[in-house]
Design an enzyme around this catalytic site. Structure first.
Site, short mmCIF file in Angstrom:
data_model
loop_
_atom_site.label_atom_id
_atom_site.label_comp_id
_atom_site.label_asym_id
_atom_site.label_seq_id
_atom_site.Cartn_x
_atom_site.Cartn_y
_atom_site.Cartn_z
N GLU A 179 0.87 -1.18 0.00
CA GLU A 179 0.00 0.00 0.00
C GLU A 179 0.90 1.22 0.00
O GLU A 179 1.65 1.45 0.95
CB GLU A 179 -0.93 0.03 1.20
N CYS A 200 -2.82 7.72 4.40
CA CYS A 200 -2.64 7.28 3.02
C CYS A 200 -3.87 7.56 2.17
O CYS A 200 -3.75 7.81 0.96
CB CYS A 200 -2.31 5.78 2.99
#
Length: 527
Positions: free
Chosen positions: A264, A298
């Site tokens: 990720e 994120c």
């Protein structure tokens, strides 16, 4: 916008980590070097702990311990593993205040955002405990010959999983990817970020208290150039959360060894506010989307595209809500945004805003560092007039800065949202649910939230989460989040019929008979 905390009523001033408590946590690090690294709290710069550093030999030892533990762990029942996960769920809720204090002290985030981490780990533990058999039980599949061919698919653990986790969500990211790995029968060797090591070590302590074997979860510490690559060299699977540049290096290293990885990575996430959006709801959502955890998230929104019809009203309400935010670097509940974590993060934010303003961007809210609140504090900031030559246009800021753009046509808005190489998270605000969901399908992001910033997808553990394009590969959560840690093994048992000519048939006659059987199975609707 905000103000300094009252030291007479701020528990931060008196917050002290007892040496024995720190030692009980840092003693979990596999380290024989005698080296340590001092960490500091971003709230006030106070020293937190000396973090023992690991060597490559320590990584070898951590994997040796983990492999021994994994052999026994893989033989335990799914019900046993699930029961431990459920105990972890309760432990996390029972120890909430301790977890929150440590998360805030090490990361500087607002307490409300630290609670998101408690919530996410409790949800993750409960989900995988409740769905363990659904994901891991041996499944029967259709055999090539009905009745005579029995096929089963087993889920076999990979072995030892290497996890490299970041500082921005130190409790969530330290544990959430590892819990399904443990449930699937694996062991874990993890390298948390040095800035938030104690929080990750508290997570390891809670795992053991819940009932996981001590050696099943190994922790090492040190720079990625030394410890990180050693993990990749020895793991059976790698899970990484961090920058795109580092993710690419990890992907190459894993490819050399022909092992899997999930990554990720970065994002420049867009939000679309359509012409029929509820402006007040969208403005409230935009505040959380852009400024949760001071934008160090994120899936945080950094680009906001707003329809002509509502642009002026939306920006006015968004700016007003942003200016009214309660700010503070404190352990207490109350602030809506906390501090950045380090001087490096502050320098990046300052550089992006100053570059944009110097090239003609306008500041609608914020735009200043706030040393009166904390050494790395920066106000939540809204920019208008951002253009491609500005650094913050296409590069991830990872701070409390969002750029707002007007659009005339929804197709153009989608195209602009898809511009660039990232594709992690997006948000669409509209009162027309079906239309918003259709637009969501056109956005090249792994998660898209309708009438919500990011929490709807992030907290829905049954659905996968991850990035497209340069925002990563693989998925956490849901079935994909646990199956990545297993090998699928097909076992077929054949009865009576063999796959070769029988009863004196020639090869040609055998082929004719098999073709007739295939046509019959087609008529019967068999797969």
């Amino acid at each position: 916008m905000g103000g300094p905390a009252d030291p007479e009523h701020d528990p931060t001033a008196a917050y002290v980590l007892e040496p024995d408590y720190v030692a009980s946590l840092t003693g979990r690090i596999v380290s024989t070097t005698g080296e340590s690294k001092q960490s500091h709290s971003p709230i006030n710069g106070a020293p937190v702990a000396h973090i023992p550093q690991s060597s490559e030999d320590d990584v070898v030892e951590a994997f040796a311990r983990a492999r021994r533990a994994q052999l026994a762990w893989a033989r335990t029942s799914i019900d046993h593993r699930a029961a431990i996960l459920m105990r972890l769920h309760d432990l996390v809720l029972d120890r909430q205040e301790e977890i929150l204090d440590l998360v805030v002290w090490e990361s500087g985030k607002a307490r409300r955002h630290a609670y998101d981490e408690v919530l996410h780990i409790a949800l993750t533990a409960r989900y995988y405990a409740r769905t363990a058999h659904q994901h891991l039980d041996t499944q029967r599949k259709s055999g090539v010959v009905p009745v005579l061919t029995r096929v089963e698919v087993n889920r076999v653990p990979k072995g030892v999983v290497g996890i490299i986790s970041p500082w921005n969500y130190p409790f969530t990211m330290a544990l959430c990817d590892g819990l399904p790995a443990l449930l699937a029968g694996n062991a874990v060797v993890t390298k948390p970020d040095a800035q938030t090591m104690l929080t990750a070590l508290l997570g390891a302590q809670l795992l053991e208290e819940a009932g996981f074997p001590k050696d099943l979860w190994q922790v090492v510490a040190g720079p990625g150039s030394r410890v990180g690559m050693s993990i990749i060299d020895k793991a059976d699977y790698v899970c990484f959360t961090g920058s795109t540049a580092t993710g690419k290096l990890i992907a190459k290293a894993c490819a050399e060894r022909l092992i899997g990885c999930s990554l990720e990575l970065g994002g420049k996430n867009p939000m679309l506010v359509l012409r029929d959006a509820d402006v007040e709801r969208a403005a409230e959502g935009a505040v959380r989307a852009a400024f949760s955890n001071a934008g160090q998230l994120c899936v945080s929104i950094e680009r906001l595209f707003v329809a002509d019809q509502v642009y002026d009203r939306f920006v006015e309400r968004f700016a007003a809500r942003t200016e009214a935010m309660a700010l503070g670097a404190t352990l207490e509940w109350g602030p809506e945004m906390g501090s950045l974590i380090s001087q490096d993060q502050l320098d990046t934010v300052v550089a992006h805003v100053e570059d944009a303003v110097a090239k003609g961007a306008r500041v609608r809210a914020g735009g200043r560092a706030r040393p009166d609140l904390g050494p790395y504090f920066y106000e939540p900031t809204i920019l208008e007039g951002v253009t491609p030559e500005m650094t913050c246009f296409g590069n991830e800021t990872f701070g409390p800065v969002v750029s707002v753009y007007r659009f005339h046509d929804e197709a153009d808005a989608v195209a602009r949202a898809n511009d660039g190489e990232y594709g992690l998270n997006a948000s669409v605000y509209s009162q027309d649910g079906p239309r918003a969901r259709e637009i969501a399908r056109q956005i090249k992001c792994g998660t898209v939230n309708v009438n919500e910033a990011f929490a709807a997808t992030f907290a829905s553990i049954d659905s996968p989460m991850g990035g497209m394009r340069e925002s990563g590969m693989g998925r956490r959560q849901g079935s994909e989040g646990i199956h990545r840690y297993t090998e699928s093994q097909s076992v077929a048992t054949q009865r009576l019929l063999r796959f070769s000519p029988v009863l004196g048939l020639s090869d040609k006659s055998y082929a004719t008979v098999m073709n007739a059987n295939l046509r019959l199975l087609k008529k019967l609707g068999r797969a």
